[in-house]
Scaffold this active site. Structure first.
Site, PDB file in Angstrom:
ATOM      1  N   ARG A   1     -18.366  -6.191  14.119  1.00  9.90           N
ATOM      2  CA  ARG A   1     -17.862  -6.556  12.794  1.00  9.90           C
ATOM      3  C   ARG A   1     -16.714  -5.681  12.283  1.00  9.90           C
ATOM      4  NH1 ARG A   1     -22.136  -3.203  11.527  1.00  9.90           N
ATOM      5  NH2 ARG A   1     -21.616  -1.887   9.745  1.00  9.90           N
ATOM      6  N   HIS A   2     -16.152  -4.853  13.156  1.00  4.27           N
ATOM      7  CA  HIS A   2     -14.994  -4.042  12.767  1.00  4.27           C
ATOM      8  C   HIS A   2     -13.781  -4.393  13.617  1.00  4.27           C
ATOM      9  CE1 HIS A   2     -18.131  -1.399  11.020  1.00  4.27           C
ATOM     10  NE2 HIS A   2     -17.185  -1.147  10.132  1.00  4.27           N
TER      11      HIS A   2
ATOM     12  N   SER B   1     -15.849  -4.989  -1.195  1.00  2.82           N
ATOM     13  CA  SER B   1     -16.054  -3.822  -2.069  1.00  2.82           C
ATOM     14  C   SER B   1     -15.118  -3.978  -3.252  1.00  2.82           C
ATOM     15  CB  SER B   1     -15.641  -2.517  -1.396  1.00  2.82           C
ATOM     16  OG  SER B   1     -16.554  -2.158  -0.433  1.00  2.82           O
TER      17      SER B   1
ATOM     18  N   ARG C   1      -7.078  -0.018  10.130  1.00  2.00           N
ATOM     19  CA  ARG C   1      -8.100   1.028  10.049  1.00  2.00           C
ATOM     20  C   ARG C   1      -8.337   1.596  11.441  1.00  2.00           C
ATOM     21  NH1 ARG C   1     -11.573  -0.007   5.025  1.00  2.00           N
ATOM     22  NH2 ARG C   1      -9.972  -1.008   3.743  1.00  2.00           N
TER      23      ARG C   1
ATOM     24  N   GLU D   1     -21.690  -6.410   4.960  1.00  2.00           N
ATOM     25  CA  GLU D   1     -20.884  -6.295   3.741  1.00  2.00           C
ATOM     26  C   GLU D   1     -19.633  -7.171   3.853  1.00  2.00           C
ATOM     27  OE1 GLU D   1     -19.514  -2.197   2.792  1.00  2.00           O
ATOM     28  OE2 GLU D   1     -17.608  -3.201   2.419  1.00  2.00           O
TER      29      GLU D   1
ATOM     30  N   GLU E   1     -10.762   2.717  12.847  1.00  2.00           N
ATOM     31  CA  GLU E   1     -12.231   2.803  12.904  1.00  2.00           C
ATOM     32  C   GLU E   1     -12.646   3.441  14.215  1.00  2.00           C
ATOM     33  OE1 GLU E   1     -14.295   1.796  10.613  1.00  2.00           O
ATOM     34  OE2 GLU E   1     -13.244   0.285   9.410  1.00  2.00           O
TER      35      GLU E   1
ATOM     36  N   ARG F   1     -14.518 -11.266   8.201  1.00  2.00           N
ATOM     37  CA  ARG F   1     -15.975 -11.230   7.959  1.00  2.00           C
ATOM     38  C   ARG F   1     -16.411 -12.483   7.204  1.00  2.00           C
ATOM     39  NH1 ARG F   1     -17.974  -5.084   6.737  1.00  2.00           N
ATOM     40  NH2 ARG F   1     -17.026  -4.158   8.587  1.00  2.00           N
TER      41      ARG F   1
HETATM   42  P1  ATP Z   1     -16.721  -0.826   5.325  1.00  2.00           P
HETATM   43  O1  ATP Z   1     -16.140  -2.142   5.327  1.00  2.00           O
HETATM   44  O2  ATP Z   1     -16.637  -0.114   4.019  1.00  2.00           O
HETATM   45  O3  ATP Z   1     -16.328   0.009   6.521  1.00  2.00           O
HETATM   46  P2  ATP Z   1     -19.050  -1.481   6.701  1.00  2.00           P
HETATM   47  O4  ATP Z   1     -20.100  -2.477   6.384  1.00  2.00           O
HETATM   48  O5  ATP Z   1     -18.145  -1.796   7.796  1.00  2.00           O
HETATM   49  O6  ATP Z   1     -18.252  -1.141   5.417  1.00  2.00           O
HETATM   50  P3  ATP Z   1     -19.388   1.126   7.710  1.00  2.00           P
HETATM   51  O7  ATP Z   1     -19.386   2.217   6.707  1.00  2.00           O
HETATM   52  O8  ATP Z   1     -18.209   1.007   8.589  1.00  2.00           O
HETATM   53  O9  ATP Z   1     -19.743  -0.159   6.886  1.00  2.00           O
HETATM   54  O10 ATP Z   1     -20.660   1.174   8.585  1.00  2.00           O
HETATM   55  C1  ATP Z   1     -21.905   0.870   8.022  1.00  2.00           C
HETATM   56  C2  ATP Z   1     -22.963   1.518   8.789  1.00  2.00           C
HETATM   57  O11 ATP Z   1     -22.925   1.042  10.125  1.00  2.00           O
HETATM   58  C3  ATP Z   1     -22.803   3.005   8.865  1.00  2.00           C
HETATM   59  O12 ATP Z   1     -24.069   3.585   8.634  1.00  2.00           O
HETATM   60  C4  ATP Z   1     -22.320   3.259  10.265  1.00  2.00           C
HETATM   61  O13 ATP Z   1     -22.762   4.499  10.749  1.00  2.00           O
HETATM   62  C5  ATP Z   1     -22.968   2.126  11.000  1.00  2.00           C
HETATM   63  N1  ATP Z   1     -22.242   1.769  12.198  1.00  2.00           N
HETATM   64  C6  ATP Z   1     -20.959   1.427  12.308  1.00  2.00           C
HETATM   65  N2  ATP Z   1     -20.640   1.189  13.556  1.00  2.00           N
HETATM   66  C7  ATP Z   1     -21.752   1.372  14.279  1.00  2.00           C
HETATM   67  C8  ATP Z   1     -22.064   1.267  15.671  1.00  2.00           C
HETATM   68  N3  ATP Z   1     -21.154   0.947  16.584  1.00  2.00           N
HETATM   69  N4  ATP Z   1     -23.328   1.499  16.043  1.00  2.00           N
HETATM   70  C9  ATP Z   1     -24.248   1.822  15.159  1.00  2.00           C
HETATM   71  N5  ATP Z   1     -24.028   1.935  13.839  1.00  2.00           N
HETATM   72  C10 ATP Z   1     -22.788   1.717  13.413  1.00  2.00           C
HETATM   73  P1  AMO Z   2     -13.303  -1.551   1.827  1.00  2.00           P
HETATM   74  O1  AMO Z   2     -12.829  -0.401   2.631  1.00  2.00           O
HETATM   75  O2  AMO Z   2     -14.771  -1.682   1.622  1.00  2.00           O
HETATM   76  O3  AMO Z   2     -12.645  -1.543   0.370  1.00  2.00           O
HETATM   77  O4  AMO Z   2     -12.759  -2.887   2.462  1.00  2.00           O
HETATM   78  C1  AMO Z   2     -12.976  -4.126   1.825  1.00  2.00           C
HETATM   79  C2  AMO Z   2     -13.526  -5.144   2.798  1.00  2.00           C
HETATM   80  O5  AMO Z   2     -12.653  -5.308   3.899  1.00  2.00           O
HETATM   81  C3  AMO Z   2     -13.394  -5.576   5.083  1.00  2.00           C
HETATM   82  N1  AMO Z   2     -13.078  -4.574   6.084  1.00  2.00           N
HETATM   83  C4  AMO Z   2     -12.996  -4.802   7.408  1.00  2.00           C
HETATM   84  N2  AMO Z   2     -13.156  -5.904   8.131  1.00  2.00           N
HETATM   85  C5  AMO Z   2     -13.025  -5.799   9.450  1.00  2.00           C
HETATM   86  N3  AMO Z   2     -12.728  -4.659  10.095  1.00  2.00           N
HETATM   87  C6  AMO Z   2     -12.548  -3.523   9.416  1.00  2.00           C
HETATM   88  N4  AMO Z   2     -12.251  -2.398  10.057  1.00  2.00           N
HETATM   89  C7  AMO Z   2     -12.689  -3.555   8.000  1.00  2.00           C
HETATM   90  N5  AMO Z   2     -12.598  -2.632   7.034  1.00  2.00           N
HETATM   91  C8  AMO Z   2     -12.831  -3.265   5.893  1.00  2.00           C
HETATM   92  C9  AMO Z   2     -14.862  -5.540   4.690  1.00  2.00           C
HETATM   93  C10 AMO Z   2     -14.861  -4.742   3.433  1.00  2.00           C
HETATM   94  O6  AMO Z   2     -15.929  -5.095   2.587  1.00  2.00           O
HETATM   95  N6  AMO Z   2      -9.654  -0.855  -1.592  1.00  2.00           N
HETATM   96  C11 AMO Z   2     -11.031  -1.320  -1.397  1.00  2.00           C
HETATM   97  C12 AMO Z   2     -11.259  -2.662  -2.037  1.00  2.00           C
HETATM   98  C13 AMO Z   2     -11.178  -2.658  -3.551  1.00  2.00           C
HETATM   99  O7  AMO Z   2     -11.860  -1.836  -4.185  1.00  2.00           O
HETATM  100  O8  AMO Z   2     -10.430  -3.492  -4.106  1.00  2.00           O
HETATM  101  C14 AMO Z   2     -11.320  -1.383   0.094  1.00  2.00           C
HETATM  102  O9  AMO Z   2     -10.444  -1.414   0.920  1.00  2.00           O
HETATM  103  O10 AMO Z   2     -15.260  -6.894   4.451  1.00  2.00           O
END
Ligand code: ATP
Ligand code: AMO
Length: 434
Positions: free
Chosen positions: A219-220, A360, A211, A357, A213, A408
């Protein structure tokens, strides 16, 4: 090294050859000790200077910390030794000398920044508490695999070089594939669905996702490990059951099989396996509860994605893992099915840990016409996804699944501050090597 004995297996009365790293040297004058460390633990090597060969003593005590040595000699009981046994060396060989200046102190006496640790992972992993994270990671992945097998799933591996993205265009890493544009895969989403639609029915995959990102957060990652499930004849509620089962199995395995590692991490006393079923809140209830906490400056309204502070407030309120179900269709991807009786509501769900999270998932759109419509609504060209959509014309069962972020999961199980601690060689915006 077939004649080598692990330090943990060296028994009093044996003549053993042990090999490992020089953890510490303590010179008390007439007597000195070298503590040798290997993957199983540590053992004391004793040097009685007056009674032993000068050259042997000189080599043994002159060696720098973290050098690799091989020591042969008699193993004897010694209550004063850290592990109750010691080796009196007959021979000692330095097989991998270490520079006396180390970039990082594996004894842990001097703290190091995470970036220094990651730049020197080999040395970092010589610390018990760091090794413990990766032993536990291995156990968590084993437990997840076993849990999926119990759910009658087949393990699959799908391509990581792909023609199309699935999780949003901005997060794709483009690459060149024999002159053609291609991407690193963001999710095994479409492939796992294609296999769930075959006779295999239930599949899981543990593999990398990529990703691009834009945020640099604790957490990313830009390369993460996704634990994916997909099952034919499953609905979103079945997929939630599987997610709950896999997450709980991971906790149970750590609790049952990793007591030494938990000890090394200082978690032996506090570790808890989540009990019971994870509550399932609808998205609507979730925003109401977040608004009621009064933690947000602005009230959330229907259709908003949950901001990080909102997730935190709700996590504190619920106090454990929970699902959020029935998300607005417009914020879930094209492959998620809407509820039959309300098109605004999707079957998509997230599994939340109070901190973030984890998962998903949802029930998938398996009806050809509706699937094509979904692509169009999301501004995607269904033609580009022909390899996927055409299989929906040849007998596609209803199916559901999820993606669980491996790092995570590890991070939340162990209470790690930063997701990078759960990966050997993390990829983030600043880090492309090692
Ligand atoms: P996903 O796994 O689907 O990406 P997530 O829990 O990682 O889910 P994001 O959509 O990436 O969720 O981010 C969740 C929220 O955190 C969003 O509102 C995003 O704007 C916020 N966010 C992400 N990174 C930052 C950051 N560095 N500082 C502040 N807010 C952040
Ligand atoms: P989603 O994009 O929410 O869903 O990703 C699923 C889970 O993967 C983890 N994740 C990450 N962990 C660390 N760094 C990242 N950049 C990152 N991106 C995602 C999170 C998240 O909840 N195709 C759908 C899943 C499905 O519907 O089967 C998907 O990818 O824990």
């Amino acid at each position: 090294m077939q004649d080598r004995t692990y330090t943990a297996d060296a028994e009093p009365g044996d003549d053993a050859t042990v090999a490992g790293w020089v953890h510490e040297i303590r010179d008390l004058g007439g007597i000195a000790f070298l503590i040798l460390r290997d993957t199983t633990g540590k053992i004391q090597v004793k040097f009685e200077k007056d009674e032993m060969d000068d050259e042997l003593v000189e080599t043994g005590l002159g060696v720098s910390r973290e050098s690799v040595v091989k020591v042969s000699g008699a193993v004897e009981e010694e209550p004063r030794a850290p592990t109750g046994v010691e080796v009196t060396p007959e021979s000692l060989e330095v097989i991998g000398p270490a520079d006396p200046e180390l970039p990082l102190d594996p004894s842990g006496k001097v703290d190091a920044e995470l970036s220094t640790r990651l730049d020197n992972r080999t040395l970092d992993l010589r610390k018990d508490e760091v090794q413990a994270i990766f032993e536990i990671r291995s156990e968590i992945l084993r437990a997840a695999r076993d849990a999926f097998r119990e759910f009658r799933c087949t393990e699959i591996t799908t391509p990581k070089i792909v023609a199309t993205g699935t999780e949003g265009g901005t997060e794709l890493f483009p690459i060149t594939y024999f002159g053609e544009e291609a991407f690193m895969n963001q999710s095994p989403q479409l492939f796992k669905q294609l296999i769930a639609g075959s006779n295999v029915e239930r599949v899981f995959e543990i593999g990398p996702i990529f990703r691009a990102e834009e945020h640099n957060t604790p957490r990313h990652l830009n390369e993460a490990t996704s634990i994916d499930f997909e099952g034919a004849f499953c609905d979103e509620s079945d997929a939630m059951d599987v997610a709950e089962g896999v997450v709980t199995a991971a906790y149970e395995a750590v609790n049952e099989n990793c007591s030494e590692e938990l000890e090394a991490l200082g978690l032996a006393e506090s570790f808890e396996v989540p009990d019971g079923e994870f509550p399932r809140l609808s998205y609507e209830e979730a925003i109401e509860r977040i608004n009621a906490t009064g933690e947000l400056d602005e009230q959330l309204v229907w259709g908003d994605d949950l901001p990080t502070e909102g997730e935190k407030a709700l996590g504190d309120d619920v106090g454990g893992h929970y699902f959020i179900t029935d998300w607005p269709s417009e914020i879930k991807p094209f492959y998620i099915q809407d509820h039959d009786d309300d098109e605004q509501l999707s079957t998509g769900f997230d599994l939340m840990h109070p901190r973030m999270e984890l998962v998903s998932g949802g029930q998938r759109e398996h009806r050809y016409e509706q699937l094509i419509e979904g692509f169009e609504q999301q501004g995607l060209d269904p033609e580009q996804f022909d390899y996927y959509t055409k299989m929906f014309k040849y007998g596609m069962p209803p199916h559901a699944g999820f993606g669980l972020g491996g790092e995570r999961l590890i991070m939340t199980i162990l209470g790690l501050e930063n997701i990078r601690e759960a990966v050997l060689f993390p990829r983030d915006r600043q880090r492309l090597s090692p």
